[in-house]
Design a protein around this motif. Structure first.
Motif, short mmCIF file in Angstrom:
data_model
loop_
_atom_site.label_atom_id
_atom_site.label_comp_id
_atom_site.label_asym_id
_atom_site.label_seq_id
_atom_site.Cartn_x
_atom_site.Cartn_y
_atom_site.Cartn_z
N LYS A 1 -33.75 17.64 45.91
CA LYS A 1 -34.31 16.69 46.88
C LYS A 1 -33.87 17.02 48.31
CE LYS A 1 -34.70 12.89 43.60
NZ LYS A 1 -34.08 11.65 43.09
N LYS A 2 -32.63 17.48 48.45
CA LYS A 2 -32.13 17.85 49.78
C LYS A 2 -32.87 19.08 50.31
CE LYS A 2 -27.70 18.61 52.06
NZ LYS A 2 -26.26 18.80 51.85
N LEU A 3 -33.18 20.02 49.42
CA LEU A 3 -33.91 21.23 49.83
C LEU A 3 -35.38 20.95 50.09
CD1 LEU A 3 -32.41 23.79 47.28
CD2 LEU A 3 -32.01 23.71 49.75
N ASP A 4 -35.94 19.96 49.41
CA ASP A 4 -37.37 19.63 49.52
C ASP A 4 -37.62 18.86 50.82
OD1 ASP A 4 -40.05 19.21 48.99
OD2 ASP A 4 -39.69 17.66 47.46
N LEU A 5 -37.58 19.59 51.92
CA LEU A 5 -37.64 18.98 53.25
C LEU A 5 -38.91 18.19 53.51
CD1 LEU A 5 -36.17 22.00 55.26
CD2 LEU A 5 -34.96 19.95 54.45
N ILE B 1 -34.97 23.69 37.41
CA ILE B 1 -33.99 23.51 36.33
C ILE B 1 -34.03 24.71 35.38
CG2 ILE B 1 -33.43 22.15 34.27
CD1 ILE B 1 -32.49 20.86 36.86
N LEU B 2 -35.23 25.10 34.98
CA LEU B 2 -35.35 26.26 34.07
C LEU B 2 -34.79 27.52 34.72
CD1 LEU B 2 -38.90 25.66 32.55
CD2 LEU B 2 -36.71 25.60 31.33
N GLY B 3 -35.09 27.72 35.99
CA GLY B 3 -34.62 28.90 36.70
C GLY B 3 -33.11 28.91 36.88
N THR B 4 -32.57 27.80 37.34
CA THR B 4 -31.13 27.75 37.56
C THR B 4 -30.35 27.78 36.25
OG1 THR B 4 -31.20 25.34 37.78
CG2 THR B 4 -31.20 26.62 39.82
N SER B 5 -30.99 27.40 35.15
CA SER B 5 -30.30 27.45 33.86
C SER B 5 -29.93 28.88 33.49
CB SER B 5 -31.15 26.80 32.76
OG SER B 5 -32.23 27.63 32.39
N LYS C 1 -28.12 15.62 37.41
CA LYS C 1 -28.16 14.71 38.55
C LYS C 1 -27.78 15.44 39.84
CE LYS C 1 -27.34 10.56 35.90
NZ LYS C 1 -26.32 9.65 35.35
N ARG C 2 -26.77 16.30 39.78
CA ARG C 2 -26.37 17.07 40.97
C ARG C 2 -27.49 18.03 41.38
NH1 ARG C 2 -21.18 16.93 38.64
NH2 ARG C 2 -21.34 19.03 37.78
N LEU C 3 -28.11 18.67 40.39
CA LEU C 3 -29.22 19.58 40.69
C LEU C 3 -30.40 18.81 41.28
CD1 LEU C 3 -29.05 21.97 37.61
CD2 LEU C 3 -28.75 22.62 40.01
N SER C 4 -30.64 17.61 40.79
CA SER C 4 -31.72 16.78 41.32
C SER C 4 -31.45 16.43 42.79
CB SER C 4 -31.85 15.50 40.50
OG SER C 4 -32.83 14.65 41.05
N LYS C 5 -30.21 16.08 43.09
CA LYS C 5 -29.84 15.77 44.49
C LYS C 5 -30.00 17.01 45.36
CE LYS C 5 -26.60 12.03 43.61
NZ LYS C 5 -25.19 11.62 43.59
N MET D 1 -41.87 14.49 41.53
CA MET D 1 -40.91 15.42 40.99
C MET D 1 -40.56 15.06 39.57
SD MET D 1 -37.17 16.46 42.41
CE MET D 1 -36.34 14.95 41.98
N GLY D 2 -40.53 13.79 39.27
CA GLY D 2 -40.18 13.38 37.92
C GLY D 2 -38.71 13.02 37.84
N ASN D 3 -38.42 12.14 36.94
CA ASN D 3 -37.06 11.71 36.70
C ASN D 3 -36.35 12.75 35.86
OD1 ASN D 3 -34.80 10.47 35.47
ND2 ASN D 3 -35.67 8.44 35.91
N GLU D 4 -35.11 13.08 36.24
CA GLU D 4 -34.40 14.11 35.49
C GLU D 4 -34.18 13.72 34.04
OE1 GLU D 4 -31.57 11.74 38.05
OE2 GLU D 4 -33.21 13.04 38.53
N ALA D 5 -34.15 12.43 33.74
CA ALA D 5 -33.96 11.98 32.36
C ALA D 5 -35.22 12.16 31.53
CB ALA D 5 -33.53 10.51 32.35
N SER D 6 -36.36 12.42 32.17
CA SER D 6 -37.61 12.51 31.44
C SER D 6 -37.90 13.90 30.89
CB SER D 6 -38.77 12.07 32.35
OG SER D 6 -38.94 13.00 33.40
N TYR D 7 -37.06 14.88 31.17
CA TYR D 7 -37.31 16.23 30.70
C TYR D 7 -36.74 16.43 29.31
CZ TYR D 7 -39.08 17.33 35.24
OH TYR D 7 -39.85 17.33 36.37
N PRO D 8 -37.48 17.17 28.47
CA PRO D 8 -36.99 17.43 27.12
C PRO D 8 -35.66 18.16 27.14
CG PRO D 8 -39.23 18.29 27.43
CD PRO D 8 -38.75 17.79 28.76
N GLU D 9 -34.89 17.99 26.09
CA GLU D 9 -33.55 18.57 26.03
C GLU D 9 -33.56 20.08 26.14
OE1 GLU D 9 -29.77 18.65 23.03
OE2 GLU D 9 -30.90 16.78 23.20
N GLU D 10 -34.60 20.76 25.61
CA GLU D 10 -34.60 22.23 25.68
C GLU D 10 -34.65 22.72 27.12
OE1 GLU D 10 -38.92 20.99 24.78
OE2 GLU D 10 -36.96 20.51 23.95
N ILE D 11 -35.21 21.92 28.02
CA ILE D 11 -35.24 22.30 29.43
C ILE D 11 -33.86 22.13 30.05
CG2 ILE D 11 -36.15 21.62 31.70
CD1 ILE D 11 -38.76 20.92 30.30
#
Length: 170
Positions: A28-32, A76-80, A21-25, A1-11
């Motif tokens: 992960k919870k949805l990714d059964l 992240i892009l979609g929920t933004s 961090k909350r979106l990442s959690k 999935m990648g670390n949330e800190a590794s995404y460019p700022e524009e994302i």
């Protein structure tokens, strides 16, 4: 999935690091199945989307690589689009893309019919829905090309303040 800190700022520009961090959690919870992406079945476990007839269209819009699943970057892009910091133009483009199934920059008569059919189900006969679609195209189609452009869509929808309703607090 990648670390949330590794995404460019524009994302991540519409979210604070705590929100990411909350979106990442949440992701992960949805990714059964822990595959690093959300299937349709996993996506519909979101209470906000469970009963939404447009859930497949939302997934299609989020799924920018077209593989049928939504990875964390796409999530992240979609929920933004629903961030309080998202601008009106982005929200309108998101709403437009729900109808623009073939992504050609226009809403055709057939696309409008398909999306509205998802929304009304069997509450209207197909001929009644087609009449509604035809009338909508006639009213919104300012340049007479038989389809609705983003500009034509925006001219009507902007006045409805739809962009103010497309907000979710993370």
């Amino acid at each position: 999935m990648g670390n949330e800190a590794s995404y460019p700022e524009e994302i991540c520009s519409h979210f604070s690091s705590d929100e990411i961090k909350r979106l990442s959690k949440r992701f992960k919870k949805l990714d059964l199945d822990r595959s690093g992406s959300l299937s349709v079945e996993e996506f519909v476990s979101l209470p906000e989307l469970h009963q939404n007839p447009l859930v497949q269209r939302v997934i299609d819009v989020f799924d920018t690589d077209g593989n049928g699943e939504v990875n964390f970057k796409e999530f992240i892009l979609g929920t933004s689009q629903f961030s309080v910091r998202g601008d009106e133009e982005e929200k309108l483009r998101f709403a437009f893309s729900i109808y623009d199934i073939d992504k050609d920059g226009y809403i055709s008569n057939g696309e409008l019919f398909q999306v509205l059919k998802l929304m009304v189900g069997d509450n209207l006969e197909d001929w009644q829905l087609q009449q509604l679609v035809d009338k909508t195209i006639i009213v919104l189609d300012r340049d007479g090309d038989g389809k609705i452009s983003f500009e034509e869509f925006s001219a009507v929808v902007r006045g409805l303040d739809v962009h103010k309703k497309l907000v979710v607090i993370v």
